[in-house]
Scaffold this active site. Structure first.
Site, mmCIF file in Angstrom:
data_model
loop_
_atom_site.group_PDB
_atom_site.id
_atom_site.type_symbol
_atom_site.label_atom_id
_atom_site.label_comp_id
_atom_site.label_asym_id
_atom_site.label_seq_id
_atom_site.Cartn_x
_atom_site.Cartn_y
_atom_site.Cartn_z
ATOM 1 N N THR A 19 0.808 -1.225 0.000
ATOM 2 C CA THR A 19 0.000 0.000 0.000
ATOM 3 C C THR A 19 0.838 1.270 0.000
ATOM 4 O O THR A 19 0.327 2.357 0.269
ATOM 5 C CB THR A 19 -0.947 0.036 1.219
ATOM 6 O OG1 THR A 19 -0.154 0.050 2.428
ATOM 7 C CG2 THR A 19 -1.895 -1.151 1.232
ATOM 8 N N TRP A 20 2.133 1.146 -0.275
ATOM 9 C CA TRP A 20 2.987 2.322 -0.309
ATOM 10 C C TRP A 20 2.439 3.310 -1.345
ATOM 11 O O TRP A 20 2.068 2.923 -2.449
ATOM 12 C CB TRP A 20 4.414 1.897 -0.652
ATOM 13 C CG TRP A 20 5.446 2.962 -0.428
ATOM 14 C CD1 TRP A 20 5.317 4.099 0.313
ATOM 15 C CD2 TRP A 20 6.772 2.974 -0.957
ATOM 16 N NE1 TRP A 20 6.480 4.822 0.296
ATOM 17 C CE2 TRP A 20 7.393 4.154 -0.484
ATOM 18 C CE3 TRP A 20 7.494 2.111 -1.771
ATOM 19 C CZ2 TRP A 20 8.711 4.500 -0.798
ATOM 20 C CZ3 TRP A 20 8.805 2.443 -2.080
ATOM 21 C CH2 TRP A 20 9.403 3.618 -1.604
ATOM 22 N N ASP A 48 -0.107 -5.312 3.285
ATOM 23 C CA ASP A 48 0.992 -4.663 4.009
ATOM 24 C C ASP A 48 0.810 -3.153 3.979
ATOM 25 O O ASP A 48 0.583 -2.563 2.929
ATOM 26 C CB ASP A 48 2.329 -5.030 3.353
ATOM 27 C CG ASP A 48 3.489 -4.294 3.993
ATOM 28 O OD1 ASP A 48 3.973 -4.757 5.041
ATOM 29 O OD2 ASP A 48 3.907 -3.246 3.461
ATOM 30 N N TYR A 53 3.142 5.392 5.716
ATOM 31 C CA TYR A 53 2.563 5.545 4.383
ATOM 32 C C TYR A 53 1.407 6.543 4.411
ATOM 33 O O TYR A 53 0.375 6.309 5.061
ATOM 34 C CB TYR A 53 2.066 4.208 3.843
ATOM 35 C CG TYR A 53 3.118 3.131 3.698
ATOM 36 C CD1 TYR A 53 4.474 3.419 3.765
ATOM 37 C CD2 TYR A 53 2.746 1.806 3.505
ATOM 38 C CE1 TYR A 53 5.434 2.419 3.630
ATOM 39 C CE2 TYR A 53 3.695 0.799 3.360
ATOM 40 C CZ TYR A 53 5.041 1.116 3.436
ATOM 41 O OH TYR A 53 5.983 0.132 3.304
ATOM 42 N N GLN A 163 11.352 -7.926 6.268
ATOM 43 C CA GLN A 163 10.853 -7.336 5.018
ATOM 44 C C GLN A 163 11.954 -6.483 4.390
ATOM 45 O O GLN A 163 12.450 -5.533 5.007
ATOM 46 C CB GLN A 163 9.608 -6.491 5.285
ATOM 47 C CG GLN A 163 8.968 -5.968 4.009
ATOM 48 C CD GLN A 163 7.716 -5.143 4.253
ATOM 49 O OE1 GLN A 163 7.647 -3.979 3.880
ATOM 50 N NE2 GLN A 163 6.723 -5.754 4.896
ATOM 51 N N TYR A 191 9.466 -6.332 -0.506
ATOM 52 C CA TYR A 191 8.731 -5.147 -0.932
ATOM 53 C C TYR A 191 9.280 -4.650 -2.276
ATOM 54 O O TYR A 191 10.395 -4.972 -2.667
ATOM 55 C CB TYR A 191 8.747 -4.048 0.130
ATOM 56 C CG TYR A 191 10.051 -3.352 0.449
ATOM 57 C CD1 TYR A 191 10.550 -2.343 -0.370
ATOM 58 C CD2 TYR A 191 10.754 -3.647 1.618
ATOM 59 C CE1 TYR A 191 11.723 -1.664 -0.052
ATOM 60 C CE2 TYR A 191 11.922 -2.975 1.947
ATOM 61 C CZ TYR A 191 12.401 -1.979 1.112
ATOM 62 O OH TYR A 191 13.568 -1.301 1.438
ATOM 63 N N LEU A 194 8.745 -5.310 -8.046
ATOM 64 C CA LEU A 194 8.905 -4.860 -9.430
ATOM 65 C C LEU A 194 9.834 -3.652 -9.499
ATOM 66 O O LEU A 194 9.926 -2.988 -10.530
ATOM 67 C CB LEU A 194 7.541 -4.502 -10.035
ATOM 68 C CG LEU A 194 6.496 -5.616 -10.001
ATOM 69 C CD1 LEU A 194 5.186 -5.141 -10.601
ATOM 70 C CD2 LEU A 194 7.001 -6.859 -10.720
#
Length: 279
Positions: A19-20, A48, A53, A163, A191, A194
């Site tokens: 959810t960053w 997460d 955030y 993480q 995390y 991509l």
């Protein structure tokens, strides 16, 4: 959906949802929450988030997504290092619980190491666990020496995950951290699987070639690559339905030895110790 076992015995989806950057623009909240709910329906029930955030806004998006389905979800949140004293952890957790509109956080992590002693933070986590405020605790952005310190504490065997950043363009953890976690039974949570600059990684010629040959997408190939060890939980972010479906489908992909060899040739594994990548 394939799963990964936590040290406490529970299993979680190998592909969850990050959810960053969510919760930063009020007009996007409904779309972001809908994307998380769709992901949960597709098996990505691990979500997460962190108090950092959107200055808590992402936790509020998760609360909106979790309405009516909370018991199906495995919610992960993180405490900032400046809040990680024993008393600070308790206060930060209460604030997160309020924003998440829940009575417990399934996995609570120290976001990165700060000035408070790790032993003090862990004591705070254990107190929250005893009070039923959290179910598991872990850490984020910890290297091998840090992990040895944590697991050497009296309650250290309860550390549920580390993480860290991990994707084909950032493989430093494979030299020592990933093997150490595998031998110690501590899953890695990846995390930005991509990359932070998603477009850059997904333009990789080898990822594009493998995806074209298989009928998949470069993003799916990258996520599947990260899962190959069996101890990695991938948490890609997606705020629209198409990307959510794409991420969920990646959990079912199995790359061939030839695929993996091609990725190794283009994105070489580490040959020496490297500092943890954070960006």
């Amino acid at each position: 959906m394939r799963t990964v076992a936590l040290p406490g015995g529970d299993t979680v989806p190998a592909v969850g949802q990050g959810t960053w950057n969510m919760g930063e623009r009020g007009g996007d909240t409904a779309r972001e929450a809908d994307a998380l709910r769709l992901g949960a329906d597709l098996g990505m029930t691990l979500i997460d988030t962190a108090e950092m955030y959107g200055s808590g806004g992402a936790e509020e998006v998760v609360a909106r997504a979790a309405k009516g389905i909370r018991d199906r979800l495995f919610i992960v949140s993180k405490v900032l290092p400046q809040n990680a004293s024993r008393a600070g952890v308790a206060a930060a957790c209460e604030r997160s619980l309020k924003r998440l509109k829940t009575d417990r956080i399934d996995l609570y992590l120290l976001h990165w190491r700060g000035s408070h002693p790790v032993a003090e933070t862990v004591a705070g986590f254990e107190a929250l666990k005893a009070a039923g405020k959290i179910r598991y605790w872990g850490v984020s952005n910890f290297d091998v020496a840090d992990m040895k310190e944590v697991t050497g504490l009296p309650a250290g065997a309860a550390c549920a995950t580390d993480q860290v950043l991990y994707h084909p363009g950032s493989r430093g953890i494979e030299f020592d951290l990933l093997p150490w976690c595998a031998s110690s039974g501590v899953p890695i949570m990846a995390y930005s699987p991509l990359g932070h600059d998603t477009r850059r990684l997904l333009r990789s010629p080898v990822l594009q070639a493998i995806a074209k040959r298989r009928g998949d997408t470069p993003a799916q190939v990258a996520i599947a690559w990260g899962l190959r060890s069996g101890i990695v939980i991938s948490i890609p972010k997606a705020a629209d339905a198409a990307h959510v479906r794409e991420n969920a489908a990646a959990a079912g992909l199995e790359l061939t030895e030839d695929d993996l060899a091609e990725i190794d040739a283009a994105h070489k594994p580490p040959q020496r110790k490297q500092a943890l990548d954070l960006l």
